[in-house]
Each structure stands twice: as structure tokens, then as C-alpha cells.
Write a protein that holds these residues in place. Structure first.
Motif, PDB file in Angstrom:
ATOM      1  N   ARG A 191     -32.704  17.118  15.813  1.00 38.52           N
ATOM      2  CA  ARG A 191     -32.859  18.148  14.779  1.00 38.52           C
ATOM      3  C   ARG A 191     -32.054  17.811  13.520  1.00 38.52           C
ATOM      4  O   ARG A 191     -32.472  18.120  12.405  1.00 38.52           O
ATOM      5  CB  ARG A 191     -32.446  19.505  15.336  1.00 38.52           C
ATOM      6  CG  ARG A 191     -33.469  20.062  16.333  1.00 38.52           C
ATOM      7  CD  ARG A 191     -32.942  21.253  17.087  1.00 38.52           C
ATOM      8  NE  ARG A 191     -33.994  21.873  17.896  1.00 38.52           N
ATOM      9  CZ  ARG A 191     -34.420  21.388  19.058  1.00 38.52           C
ATOM     10  NH1 ARG A 191     -33.900  20.274  19.535  1.00 38.52           N
ATOM     11  NH2 ARG A 191     -35.391  22.002  19.738  1.00 38.52           N
ATOM     12  N   ARG A 212     -34.361  23.616   9.715  1.00 39.62           N
ATOM     13  CA  ARG A 212     -33.892  22.567  10.627  1.00 39.62           C
ATOM     14  C   ARG A 212     -32.376  22.673  10.854  1.00 39.62           C
ATOM     15  O   ARG A 212     -31.888  22.399  11.959  1.00 39.62           O
ATOM     16  CB  ARG A 212     -34.223  21.190  10.057  1.00 39.62           C
ATOM     17  CG  ARG A 212     -35.702  20.889   9.986  1.00 39.62           C
ATOM     18  CD  ARG A 212     -36.296  20.726  11.394  1.00 39.62           C
ATOM     19  NE  ARG A 212     -37.715  20.413  11.323  1.00 39.62           N
ATOM     20  CZ  ARG A 212     -38.678  21.314  11.304  1.00 39.62           C
ATOM     21  NH1 ARG A 212     -38.361  22.617  11.336  1.00 39.62           N
ATOM     22  NH2 ARG A 212     -39.944  20.957  11.250  1.00 39.62           N
ATOM     23  N   GLU A 259     -31.841  25.335  13.375  1.00 38.33           N
ATOM     24  CA  GLU A 259     -32.234  24.846  14.699  1.00 38.33           C
ATOM     25  C   GLU A 259     -31.144  23.922  15.268  1.00 38.33           C
ATOM     26  O   GLU A 259     -30.812  23.992  16.458  1.00 38.33           O
ATOM     27  CB  GLU A 259     -33.563  24.106  14.611  1.00 38.33           C
ATOM     28  CG  GLU A 259     -34.756  25.008  14.302  1.00 38.33           C
ATOM     29  CD  GLU A 259     -36.035  24.200  14.137  1.00 38.33           C
ATOM     30  OE1 GLU A 259     -35.944  22.952  14.194  1.00 38.33           O
ATOM     31  OE2 GLU A 259     -37.107  24.813  13.968  1.00 38.33           O
TER      32      GLU A 259
END
Length: 838
Positions: free
Chosen positions: A640, A659, A662
Motif C-alpha cells: 500500500r 492509499r 489504507e
């Protein structure tokens, strides 16, 4: 002289049972009862068997003496010096009025047992002081404790010999007991560190992952969110946020790579010294005056105990004596670690607001913490109204902790010994049955005593100058027949030569013990000189020069003594008999020494094997923790983070922020997994050179200073077979044993990886060399020993395919499975690294 520095466990057997140095539990009252039975058999039992009934007064005195001696010997473990004084005084008082033989057992074996107990339960200074005081006291007043006499003065020699043997045997038993406890504490420390190292590695990775998530990824999320919120009013912030996200993502990738594979020489964790100084600084911020003198400590159970003790002590000072001047002292030595926290009296008018906040269990926790680390702790008020907490913990060698006695205590001991020697009360009360001879002729006993003293001095130098001490012993042995003739000795002719052999046999036994204990598992010479030179050295080493010389010297002395007295036996028969007897005595001494040396070597080998096994298990468990967490990094966070960097470089701020969230969520989920700490023991991966930091950490924690050095020329990624072989070689070198500081240095040059180990003398032994050579030869490597304590291994970085196949054929299935796992892990690492770079 009653109490001085002792082993921590010397006073554990106080309820009536003990070990007497043999490891077998016995009742303290059993030996005194046996001595009374033996004394009763000698007198009055022998007289009663002949039909002679001793007078009732003598029986009453003997009963009183036996009762007092028994009572004193029954308490010899709790008060050994007092027991020796009482036994000597009572035996001296009873030997005069009682008939000959009435004190033969109690005055010899009883006194020897009391002196033996002093030597086993007290320190060397106290034991020698008691021995000298007892001998000087008897010589000064002409006292006897056993009532036996001899016109040649042999009673003097045999009494001195009995005292020396009892004291020496006690010191040897104490040394053996101390060595056994040292080994037990070392194994206990190693077992503790075996379970501790995986948890330490887990906490290290958890802390560093937390730092990455708390600082780097959180900063990206916050920056990207702010840029999105102000995109309309400040569009330039979007470009800054994208640039920050890309740079931070690359920094996260580098930081996580360091978390997965820290350099062996890298010290990310704060040292115990830094932790203690930070603890003191924290209390200074609470207006506490704290001064520190702290030595560097190795990370481990001792450092944890020291930290906990200092923290608890400083907390108590802040709670009960706020504002008091406090001093923290931590001294780390070879045999002990001293931790002292001393606080002065609280300032006048200061209020102890936290005095009632404690639960009253702090002192108990402090003692239990010190005890678990293998040490002791004492606490109490000081002379100026303050408080002191003093802990004595194991040092580098894990030896049992001893409480040292100051010069004032030693001076008090010497003063008490002199007072007991010169006090006139007991000598006046002692009844003497014979007067001292006024003849100026020097008796044979005096000459024998001087020769025995000279032999004892030579034995004291045996460890420092063994050959010179043995030569002196051989020369003194030839003087005993001359002393027999000069002193006009008329006793048993073979007794002086036998007495002269005792010191020689002790020296030969010590030499055999040292030789057998230092012998390697294999007797053949190591590779190096020519075969003929090796055979010549082996023959010289195997030639029993000392035993042959000892037999010859004592056979000559015994033959001269017998022939000088006069005999009808032929001279050659006397010489042959003397040679045979000397050979039996020397052979028995050598055999006893060899058996003891082999036993010590076996015990040391068992200890080294257990230490190596626990070190291996600890490193593998910690490595499994590292690989487990690294696998989560590679499959979640790194992927990620790489996506975040790619989106930031593409200029998509919305996707970059998503992102980053995440990656942050994945990091927090990974932290939760780290805290669970679940690892399948059957799936533990095989360590590689990246686990050298764990190996060094475990070695330092168990008392051996190990340093790892890697040059910049060592590639970041090595061939799997080379990586595994190099680690196993380093592990094998350290597992050979020893407590010397060691250093492992890795270098690479011209396609060859070089591992140089210094400070490892046991690794040069033939058995260890063979295992190392089998490990490196399978890959086409070489092994050399440049010095007695240096081993150098060279491995080609591109091993020959045939060598690698042969190496795999020589491995057992478990090693092949581990190597395949290591190859898969390395491939997985390379894929994760490439993905992170992309």
C-alpha cells in the motif's frame, strides 16, 4: 571471626540438614554421633574389652567433653567459627586429665571436622586465619587436643598435616560448590534469556512500526487531508502534499526495510545505561535531586533487574522523602554488579504527600526482583537519617554473588584471633601430664614439620609456576631421609617417605586434572605441520616424564631411608619394593586426577551444549517473530505504501490520501497482530546473516561480550547457500564455548565472503574444525587458523553448482527443508523489495 563474606546459598541449610560438600543431604547431628561412637570404641571400649574399668571421675569428664563437642559440632553450619573455638577449648581441657586415647578421636577427627566446616562455609581469609590461630595457640602453650605423643615429634607433624588437609579439602569443596553454582546460574540466565529474546524482538519491531505509523503515515494522511480541504483557496498545497507523500513513502519503505533486517552492528534500542539516566532525568523533573554514576550494562535480565530496583527506590524517595539528595550508583564488574540508591534525610519542612500511597509490598518486590536475577538486596536507614537500597547482582561471569568484607571487619577478625591466642585463662586451667624436654637437640618432628611447610609453599606456587614447583617438591622429597638421620628418628621407617609423597601426589593429581580437563574431544593433532612433526610432538606429549621422575625420586628416598636404618633384606629387593610402591601411589594420583579432569570436561561440555541449544532456540524464535512481522509488512503495508508513492508521483491527490489511509490502517492491524505474538514452532525459518544481531544480543545477555562488524563491501543480498552457511559457521564458532570477548567480522572481496572470528580459542579444536570445514567445504570454501584464538572462513559468493549439490547431499532432510525455506524467504524478500521500489 564469626561472620564474613559467604556465598549466597551458604546459609541455606540451617534447619539441621546439610550437604557436607558432596551433594548428599545429611543430618548435622549424624557425624558428631558417629564420632562419639568411634571415641567410645577406642576408649573406654578397648579398656573394657581387656577387663580394665576406668575410674568414674574419668568417665564423668569424658562424658562432659563428649557432650560439649557434640553440641558444638551439631551447630557447626550456623556458627562454624564458634564451633571450632568451643571444640578446640573443650578438647584441650579434657586431654590433660583423661588417660591416653580418651580424646584420640574427638581431638583429631572432631577438630578436623570443625575446621573443614569453617573452610566450606566461610571465605578463604577466615579459614586460613582459623588454621594459623589454632596452630599458633597450641605451639605457644604446648597444648595437645588429642592426648597422643611421640618421642620423635611425629604427633606435631601429623597434627599439622591433619589441619592442613582438613582446611585444604574444605576450600576445594567450597570452590567446587561455587563453580557448580556459577554453572547453574549461567544456565538459569541463559534459559531466562531464551524466553526473553523473542519478546524483546517483538517489542522492538512494535515500537519501530508504531513510530513509522505515528510519524510518517499519519503525517501523510494529515497533509493530504489539509491539501484537499484547501484545494480551491490554496492550490499550491496540493503539489507540496504530493511531493511530501512521495518522499515520505520512500522514507517509510527504507525504514520498514531496516525494521525487517537491522544491521548487526546497529544499536537502535536505548542501552540500559541510557534508560537509567533517562529514569533519573525524569525524577529530576519532579524536583528530585538525583546524582548518577552508572557503568555501561549489557542488555538482559541483570539490566532489567537493575532498572526495576532503581525505579522502585527512586519512587520510594519521591514518595517518602521529597526533595532529598539522592545518589544512584551502578557498578558492573566481572563477578558482580552493585546497584546502590542512597538518599539523604528529607529537607526540613518538606511534606511527604505520597507517604500513604504505597501498598507496603515494595521492599518484597525489590528482593524478589534481585533474587530472580541471581543476586541479593538489603535496605535500611543510614547514619544521617536517610535510606539506602543496596543490591548485589551477577556480573559478566554469572558467578555467585558474595558480600565483601571491609578492612575494618578484617582487622576485627585478626584482633579476635590474637586475643584468643594470648589469653591466659584456658592455658592455666589445662592440666598437663608431662613437661617439655629441655634438650637442645632438634627432634625429627621439627625437621619433618619444616619440610612439610616447604612442600605446602611449593604447592601454593603450583598454578603459577608448575614445573618449578614440581622440581622443588622432588628436591624436598630427597631431604626426608636426611632429616630422619639428623633427627635420630626411631619410628616406623616408611612413615616419613609416605608423608613426603603426599605433596607430590597432590601435584601430580592437579597436573593430570588440568591436562584431562583441557584435552580436546579428539587427540590427533590439527592440520598444519608435517605428519612426522605431528607424530614427534604427540610422542613427546604422551611421554610420562613427571610420573617417571616422581617414581624415581621417591623410590630413591624410600630406599635410602630403609638402608640407612639397616635391614637384612637385599638392597635390590628394597629398591624394587620402593619402586613398586611409589609407582602404585603415583599411578593412583594420576588416575584420580584424570578422572576428575574428565568429569570436569564432561560437565563443561554439557553446559556448553545446553547454552548453545538455548541460544539457537532463542535466535530461531526471535527470527521467526521477525519473519512473521516482516511477512505482514511485505503483503500489506509495503504494497500500500508503494501504491501511495505511485499515486503521488502520478499527481492524484485523492487517491494518494486514500492509499495513505489504507497503509495506516494496515499498519495498525499489523501492530495488533504483533501484540498477539503467535508463531507456529514447526514453521520456524532458518536464520541467515541478518540474524547476527540476535545472536550477538543473546550472547551478551548470557555474559559473553560479542561484537559484530560488517564492512561496506558485504552485499545486501547473498546467495541462499552462502547466507545460511555463513550464519551457521558463526553460530558454531560461538557455540564452541568460552567466556572471552569475541568479535565476528564479515568482509567481501573479489567474489569471496570472509568471516573472521577472534577471541574463540575453543573453535580451533579438531572436533570443531572438522564441523566447520564440512560446512564450508560443501560450497568450495576454505578454513584457516591464523592464531590460537582466530578462525577465518572464506566462502565463494558464487559457489560451484557441483559443490552446492554435494553440500545438499550431505545435509539431513531437516537442514534441506530449512534451506529451501530460506531460499523461498529470500525470493519473497526480493519480490517485496522490488515491489516497494516500483
Amino acid at each position: 571471626m564469626n561472620r564474613t563474606d559467604t556465598d549466597t546459598d551458604s546459609d541455606t541449610n540451617r534447619g539441621g540438614t546439610g550437604t557436607d560438600g558432596t551433594g548428599i543431604g545429611t543430618d548435622d547431628r549424624l557425624l558428631p554421633v558417629l564420632l562419639i561412637c568411634a571415641q567410645a570404641a577406642v576408649w573406654p571400649g578397648a579398656d573394657l574389652m581387656r577387663g580394665s574399668v576406668p575410674p568414674s571421675s574419668a568417665l564423668l569428664v569424658a562424658a562432659l567433653v563428649a557432650g560439649l563437642v557434640t553440641a558444638a559440632l551439631a551447630l557447626r553450619r550456623t556458627r562454624p567459627v564458634v564451633a571450632l573455638v568451643v571444640v578446640a577449648a573443650v578438647c584441650a581441657a579434657g586431654a590433660g586429665p583423661l588417660p591416653t586415647g580418651a580424646m584420640a578421636v574427638l581431638g583429631t577427627a572432631g577438630v578436623a571436622l570443625a575446621l573443614f566446616t569453617v573452610a566450606t562455609e566461610r571465605d578463604t581469609f577466615t579459614a586460613v586465619l582459623c588454621l594459623v590461630t589454632l596452630a599458633v595457640w597450641q605451639l605457644l602453650y604446648g597444648l595437645t587436643l588429642h592426648g597422643l605423643s611421640d618421642r620423635n615429634g611425629l604427633d606435631l607433624v601429623l597434627t599439622a598435616l591433619l589441619y592442613v588437609v582438613a582446611c585444604g579439602a574444605g576450600l576445594l569443596v567450597r570452590r567446587a560448590r561455587r563453580a557448580r553454582r556459577t554453572a547453574e546460574q549461567l544456565l538459569k540466565r541463559a534459559e531466562t534469556e531464551r524466553h526473553r529474546l523473542p519478546a524483546v524482538e517483538r517489542r522492538r519491531m512494535e515500537r519501530e512500526l508504531h513510530d513509522v505509523s505515528a510519524h510518517h503515515l499519519t503525517a501523510v494522511v494529515v497533509t493530504a487531508g489539509a491539501a484537499l480541504g484547501l484545494r480551491d483557496r490554496r492550490p499550491e498545497m496540493a503539489d507540496e502534499a504530493l511531493e511530501f507523500a512521495a518522499e515520505t513513502g520512500r522514507e517509510v519503505t527504507r525504514a520498514l526495510g531496516a525494521v525487517r533486517a537491522p544491521a548487526p552492528t546497529r544499536e537502535d534500542l536505548p542501552s540500559p545505561e541510557e534508560r537509567l539516566r533517562a529514569l533519573a532525568a525524569g525524577f529530576r523533573r519532579l524536583d528530585q535531586e538525583v546524582d548518577c554514576e552508572i557503568d555501561p550494562l549489557p542488555d538482559g535480565a541483570v539490566a532489567d533487574a537493575a532498572y526495576g530496583i532503581v525505579r522502585e527506590a527512586l519512587t520510594n524517595v519521591a514518595r517518602h522523602a521529597p526533595g532529598a539528595q539522592t545518589r544512584v550508583l551502578c557498578r558492573y564488574g566481572d563477578t558482580r554488579t552493585d546497584v546502590v540508591v542512597t538518599s539523604a534525610a528529607p529537607p526540613a519542612g518538606s511534606a511527604a504527600h505520597g507517604a500513604g500511597l504505597g501498598g507496603g509490598r515494595g521492599q518484597g518486590f525489590l528482593r524478589s526482583r534481585a533474587r530472580e536475577a541471581g543476586g541479593t538486596l538489603t535496605s535500611g536507614p543510614t547514619a544521617d537519617g536517610g535510606w539506602e537500597v543496596r543490591a548485589v547482582l551477577p556480573g559478566r561471569t554469572a558467578a555467585p554473588v558474595e558480600r565483601s568484607a571491609g578492612w575494618s571487619y578484617r582487622l576485627a577478625q585478626v584482633t579476635a584471633a590474637v586475643g584468643l591466642c594470648v589469653q591466659p585463662l584456658l592455658p592455666v586451667l589445662v592440666i598437663r601430664t608431662s613437661t617439655t624436654s629441655s634438650s637442645s637437640h632438634v627432634s625429627a618432628g621439627v625437621l619433618f614439620a619444616l619440610l612439610a611447610a616447604a612442600q605446602a609453599v611449593a604447592l601454593l606456587w603450583l598454578r603459577r609456576a608448575p614445573r618449578a614447583a614440581q622440581g622443588v617438591l622432588f628436591g624436598l622429597a630427597l631431604l626426608w631421609p636426611l632429616a630422619m638421620a639428623t633427627g635420630e628418628y626411631t619410628g616406623p621407617v616408611l612413615l616419613p617417605p609416605v608423608l613426603s609423597m603426599l605433596a607430590t601426589c597432590a601435584a601430580l593429581a592437579a597436573d593430570a586434572t588440568r591436562t584431562a580437563a583441557a584435552a580436546s574431544d579428539e587427540t590427533r593433532p590439527a592440520a598444519g605441520p608435517s605428519p612426522a612433526e605431528n607424530r614427534r610432538r604427540a610422542r613427546l606429549h604422551a611421554l610420562p616424564v613427571l610420573p617417571v621422575a616422581a617414581v624415581a625420586v621417591h623410590a630413591v628416598a624410600a630406599t635410602a631411608a630403609v638402608l640407612d636404618r639397616g635391614t637384612t633384606i637385599p638392597a635390590w629387593v628394597v629398591a624394587a619394593s620402593a619402586t613398586a610402591g611409589a609407582s602404585l601411589a603415583v599411578g593412583a594420583a594420576r588416575l584420580a586426577g584424570t578422572l576428575r579432569g574428565r568429569r570436569d570436561r564432561t560437565a563443561r561440555g554439557t553446559q556448553d551444549e545446553r547454552l548453545a541449544t538455548w541460544t539457537e532456540e532463542a535466535v530461531r524464535d526471535a527470527w521467526a517473530e521477525r519473519r512473521r512481522i516482516a511477512a505482514g509488512l511485505e503483503t500489506t503495508v509495503l504494497a500500500r505504501t508503494a501504491g501511495m508513492v505511485a499515486e503521488a508521483e502520478a499527481g492524484r491527490l485523492d487517491t494518494t490520501a486514500e492509499r495513505a489511509r489504507e497503509a495506516l490502517a494496515a499498519m495498525r492491524a499489523l501492530l495488533d497482530t504483533v501484540r498477539e505474538g503467535e508463531t507456529e514452532p514447526d514453521l520456524r525459518p532458518q536464520p541467515t546473516l541478518q540474524a547476527l544481531d540476535l545472536l550477538a544480543h543473546q550472547s551478551r545477555a548470557t555474559g559473553r561480550d560479542v561484537e559484530i562488524r560488517l564492512t561496506d563491501r558485504v552485499p545486501e543480498r547473498l546467495p541462499t547457500a552462502v547466507d545460511l552457511a555463513a550464519y551457521h559457521a558463526a553460530e558454531m564458532v560461538l557455540a564452541a564455548g568460552g567466556d572471552e570477548p569475541a568479535m565476528l567480522e564479515l568482509d567481501a572481496d573479489e567474489g569471496t565472503l570472509t568471516l573472521t572470528a577472534t577471541g574463540v580459542p575453543r573453535a580451533a579444536r579438531p572436533a570443531v574444525r572438522e564441523r566447520l570445514l564440512a560446512r564450508v567445504a560443501a560450497l568450495g570454501g576454505t578454513l584457516t587458523t591464523d592464531a590460537p584464538d582466530t578462525v577465518r572462513l572464506r566462502l565463494p559468493l558464487v559457489p560451484d553448482q557441483g559443490d552446492e549439490e554435494r553440500g545438499r547431499e550431505e545435509q539431513n532432510p531437516e537442514e534441506q527443508k530449512h534451506e529451501e525455506q530460506g531460499h523461498e524467504e529470500q525470493c519473497h524478500d526480493e519480490q517485496g523489495h522490488e515491489e516497494g521500489e516500483r
